[in-house]
Structure formats: C-alpha cells, structure tokens
Design a protein around this motif. Sequence first.
Motif, short mmCIF file in Angstrom:
data_model
loop_
_atom_site.label_atom_id
_atom_site.label_comp_id
_atom_site.label_asym_id
_atom_site.label_seq_id
_atom_site.Cartn_x
_atom_site.Cartn_y
_atom_site.Cartn_z
N LYS A 122 0.83 -1.36 -0.40
CA LYS A 122 0.32 0.04 -0.05
C LYS A 122 0.93 1.05 0.07
O LYS A 122 0.56 2.16 -0.64
CB LYS A 122 -0.84 -0.01 1.12
N GLN A 140 1.34 4.21 -3.36
CA GLN A 140 1.32 5.57 -3.22
C GLN A 140 2.25 6.27 -3.18
O GLN A 140 2.16 7.02 -3.80
CB GLN A 140 0.80 5.46 -1.46
N THR A 187 -2.71 5.88 -8.89
CA THR A 187 -3.73 5.96 -8.17
C THR A 187 -5.08 5.11 -8.09
O THR A 187 -6.07 4.43 -7.39
CB THR A 187 -4.49 7.30 -9.09
#
Length: 421
Positions: free
Chosen positions: A350, A354, A359
Amino acid sequence: MTINICSSEANSISIRFDGGFTQDMLNAVRSVPDRVYNPLCKIWLIPNNQKSLDTFLENIYRTGDFNIEGTRAKEQIFPQKNLLEKKVPERKNELRLSNRESDSQELQKLKEILVTKHYSQRTIENYLYWAKTFLRVQKNTASSTQEQINAFLTNLAVKQNLSAPTQNQALAALLFFFKFVRHEDPENFKNIIHAKNKRRVPCVLSREEVRSVFSRLEGSRRLAVELLYGTGMRLNELLTLRILDMDFDRKEITIRCGKGGKDRRVMLPESLVSKLKEHIADVKLLHEKDLAEGWGKVLLPPSISKRSPESAKEFRWQWLFPQKNRWKNEKTGEEGRHHIDESILQKAVKKAVQDAGITKNASCHTFRHSFATHLLENGYDIRTVQELLGHSDVRTTMIYTHVLNKGAKEVVSPLDGIMGD
C-alpha cells in the motif's frame, strides 16, 4: 418482560433486560460483586462463576416477578430447599435462561465435521464464525429456520452493508450447519435469499507500474512481492511456502493446499533464482540460531506431525518467509517461529503504491491479476493460465480477457474523429 442470561467472553455472564425492568430487578444485579454495566450493548456483566449466578438468581426469585415453570428447572436454578418451598406468584413475566451450552456443543460438532471433510483451516474458521454469530443473535421465536436465516442475511445486507460474496459465504456456512449438524430437510430452504454477485473488472497494473512498485520495496518484502507477480500466487499461498517447496533444478514452486485444498505447480522465475538462494541461506542461519538456543520447531501439517513429529526441527520444513521474532507460549515457555503476517506485506504494498503515485486501487492481489493479464497479452493459452492460477473453471479465468489491449483501448472514439476534422 424477559431476562436473557448467557455466557459471554472474558469469563463473564451477560444479563439483558428485554421489555423494561423494575427497581427490584436492577437491585438484584447490583447485588452481585464485581458486576459491570456495558452501556454500548446495554447489558450487565457478572463474573462467570456459580456464586455470582446464584446470588443474582436468588435475588431475582425473591422479587416475586417471575414464574419459573417445572420442578426440574427450579432445582437446577435454585437448589436451596427453602427457595423451592416458597410459592412463586403467577405473573405474565418469564425468566429465560440461555447459557449456550447446547450452542457450544453444536459448534464443536460443526468443527469436527468440517475437519473430517478436510475443509481448509480458513474455511473452518469462517464457518464457525458465521454459525456462532447466527446462534448469538437468533431469537427464540416460532418462525421457521428459513425465515430466521433470511432475517439474518437481510440484517447483514441492510444494516451492516456487507458485500454479496460475504453474504453468500455466511449463507453457505449456515446451510452446512443446518444440513450436517441439525439435519434439516433441504426442502426447508427453497426460498433462501441468495445475493447476486456483481461482476467486477479486476484492477491491473501496467508493466511500468509493477516496476515502479518494486523499486520502492526492499529486502524480503520486495522478494515476496516479486514472487506474487512472477508466479500469480495468492497472498496466503505465498506466506505458507516452505523451503522444501522450492525446486531449483526443475525451476518449479509447489503450492500446497491452495484454494479448495488443491496442490499445483507454478514456474520459478529465472530472475529470482539467485535472490531466493541468498534468502534461503539467511533463513538457514536464523534456523540454526534457533536450534542453538534450544528451539527451532515449526508448525507441521497434521498428518506429518503425527507420523514424524521430529521433522518440526528439520530445515526443509521451515517457512520460506519466517517471522522476525519468535512467538512464545506463556504457559509452557515454548518458543517457535511462524511465517510473517499478511498485514506486513499488505501495508508495504500500500505504501509503495502510494509512493509511486499510482491512483489505482492496487493491493497484493492486484499482482495476481496483473500476472494473468500480462501472460494473455504475451499470447499464452488461457488453459495454461487457468492451470497456473489454480482455477477450477475456465470461466473464472476468462475475466482477464476483458482487460486485454484488444478491447476498448484499441477502439477509436467517434469524438476523436470529429475533433480531428
């Protein structure tokens, strides 16, 4: 009005007043030492021991507000003769005791049946959870089993907003429970509510996005994620790999007890051979350190554990991705090492996604989708991809044909034609 008394967690007995209560009833529960009120659940919690239960029941009995029918029931609740001889006033109120002993027996039977049928550990845990949840919230009403199940499923969908797959998982657990534990007639479930699963297009990363995520990971976490993409494994399949599952000569990895309890083999990416050998060497040093300190055992499959318990210390049975720290049994003092928790990789992925500025709603499972899509783009047969992914039905694999570059991407929008004139 009704008093519901049942066993609760944390060695407590929960008491709930349904339909209101009197001051005498409130004083009856307040008379129990170490009682606690839970305002969120609106229940009283008393210690789970006979003395606390007797104290509460005796005080409730003395209020004269309840009619306990049946001499045998009275003897079980109030063994004292002076209480039994006292005349109980006839009231409309009813005292309903539910210590859930029968529920516990049914759950134990459910677990035994699931183990006998060789269901996976995760399925066993999920089925037990849904059966336990259903038994906890069901009402003692005259409604049929089908009506109770439908009401339970409706609550999951309407009030808890659970997804269709989760709702159907709960339904599967309950149908199994009523079929094999309570031996209900299947004809009683003709009108059970089935949630319609929505067909979603999987999230797929481009090759450039995959490389970008890799560049933001380090060490064993990068190696683990590279294996996810390079083999198409599920996350739990990766975490449960053992040293003996790696075959460098045949360039294969054996995945044992995958989804549905099935074994399969996938390719061992050539680009990861040297990294994996270095990683396994580090795991071996860690294992030797554990052995030198008197530990080094690992959890074995039940069949191996019974037949060859000494294998628990063998290096070949150690996890490919072991925990950094050993677990410790506080009662026995025994220490061991399990594989890393799935949350470690999930958080790492995760953060890497990012940091890469991606996105898309990418996760560890996204690398499995990307693996299948990129293989199909490279011209591999869909049956080959099906076998590598471990799908029972090729229709499950067919979903990846919807995200190939032969679809909407290759179609020129009529707007572009107008704007180009």
